[in-house]
Design a protein around this motif. Structure first.
Motif, short mmCIF file in Angstrom:
data_model
loop_
_atom_site.label_atom_id
_atom_site.label_comp_id
_atom_site.label_asym_id
_atom_site.label_seq_id
_atom_site.Cartn_x
_atom_site.Cartn_y
_atom_site.Cartn_z
N SER A 137 41.57 35.07 44.93
CA SER A 137 40.40 35.54 44.18
C SER A 137 40.45 37.04 43.93
O SER A 137 40.21 37.50 42.81
N SER A 138 40.79 37.79 44.97
CA SER A 138 40.77 39.26 44.84
C SER A 138 41.85 39.76 43.89
O SER A 138 41.66 40.75 43.19
N LEU A 139 42.99 39.05 43.84
CA LEU A 139 44.10 39.49 42.99
C LEU A 139 44.15 38.76 41.65
O LEU A 139 44.96 39.09 40.80
N GLU A 140 43.29 37.76 41.51
CA GLU A 140 43.31 36.90 40.32
C GLU A 140 44.71 36.33 40.11
O GLU A 140 45.30 36.43 39.04
N THR A 141 45.24 35.76 41.17
CA THR A 141 46.57 35.15 41.14
C THR A 141 46.50 33.79 41.82
O THR A 141 45.43 33.35 42.25
N VAL A 142 47.63 33.14 41.93
CA VAL A 142 47.72 31.86 42.63
C VAL A 142 48.46 32.08 43.94
O VAL A 142 49.47 32.81 43.98
N VAL A 143 47.97 31.49 45.00
CA VAL A 143 48.62 31.56 46.30
C VAL A 143 49.05 30.15 46.70
O VAL A 143 48.25 29.21 46.66
N ALA A 144 50.32 30.02 47.05
CA ALA A 144 50.87 28.74 47.50
C ALA A 144 51.28 28.89 48.96
O ALA A 144 52.17 29.68 49.28
#
Length: 269
Positions: A161-168
């Motif tokens: 959320s904070s980086l506006e990315t996807v975490v796998a």
């Protein structure tokens, strides 16, 4: 019965094999040969290079860049940061694999510096690595996880959320999240823990899927489902690590899109 996510995964695999995307990996000495073979087997085209003098040209021809911090040195860190910034400039997606982040200050700081330099499309790591780059912090034991995926759910969502990315987050089960929407992927086999570089392999497979699919959440989940299926198929033919890894490469080559569609297990979290 295949679900919609499995159908999408199958379609992405077809596109990889039709287009043979270039995946440029700045990765560690331990896995260069192994991950290059993984990409070749599945239908992508690998480049393993780290010279700063050619970084801009390579980023511009790549469908995706994978930055893996497994064996760090100051010159390589410079090339990694340069590649991340060039990806942001060119619009090329990049995957960050923060290998061993939390084990040493150099690894944790490098992971955070890369994220500051340019936002990764996907961050792929084990639970301990993801915890270490979250605001809450965490530690690892070398490159091995000291936590399970369930312990990293909140951290992964917060980082995403904070980086506006996807975490796998990969483990016995895999979690992929963009902070708002999360998917669980099941598959693989315990023998994957007895072969070095399986996490690194997962990252380059994510890179290949991202090279042809803009939706990072779907691409990352599809990639992990594909790799998990390869592990299951390999384990059915091998009962020890050496033979198992050979069979994984064979499975990455032989799994059809139709087979992935019928067997991928991707569900809402």
């Amino acid at each position: 019965m295949a679900n919609n996510y499995a159908r999408i995964a199958a379609d992405i695999l077809r596109r990889i094999r039709e287009n043979r995307p270039v995946v440029h990996s700045i990765t560690n000495y331990v896995v260069m040969n192994s991950t290059a073979n993984v990409l070749l087997a599945m239908g992508a085209s690998p480049i393993m290079a780290h010279a700063p003098e050619e970084m801009e040209e390579l980023v511009n021809i790549a469908g995706c860049v994978v930055i893996n911090i497994g064996t760090l040195s100051r010159p390589w860190i410079g090339s990694m940061v340069s590649a991340a910034r060039l990806c942001a400039k060119s619009g090329t997606p990049y995957v960050l694999d923060p290998v061993g982040a939390g084990a040493t200050k150099l690894r944790t700081d490098t992971s955070q510096d890369l994220i500051k330099a340019a936002k990764p499309k996907t961050i792929r790591g084990n639970a301990s690595e993801i915890l270490s780059i979250s605001p809450a912090g965490g530690t690892t034991r070398g490159v091995d996880a000291m936590h399970d995926v369930n312990e990293a759910v909140d951290a992964a969502s917060e980082v995403a959320s904070s980086l506006e990315t996807v975490v796998a987050v990969t483990g016995v089960r895999d979690l992929v999240t963009d902070g708002n929407h999360s998917l669980i992927i099941t598959g693989g086999h315990p023998l994957m823990g007895y072969v070095t570089g399986t996490g690194c392999a997962a990252s380059v497979i994510v890179g290949a899927f991202l090279a042809v699919e803009e939706d990072a959440l779907i691409a990352s989940a599809s990639a992990l489902a594909f790799f998990g299926l390869a592990g299951e198929k390999a384990a059915a033919q091998a009962n020890a690590p050496g033979t198992f890894w050979v069979k994984v490469l064979d499975s990455l080559y032989t799994i059809t899109a139709e087979e992935l569609e019928s067997s991928a297990r991707i569900e809402e979290a």
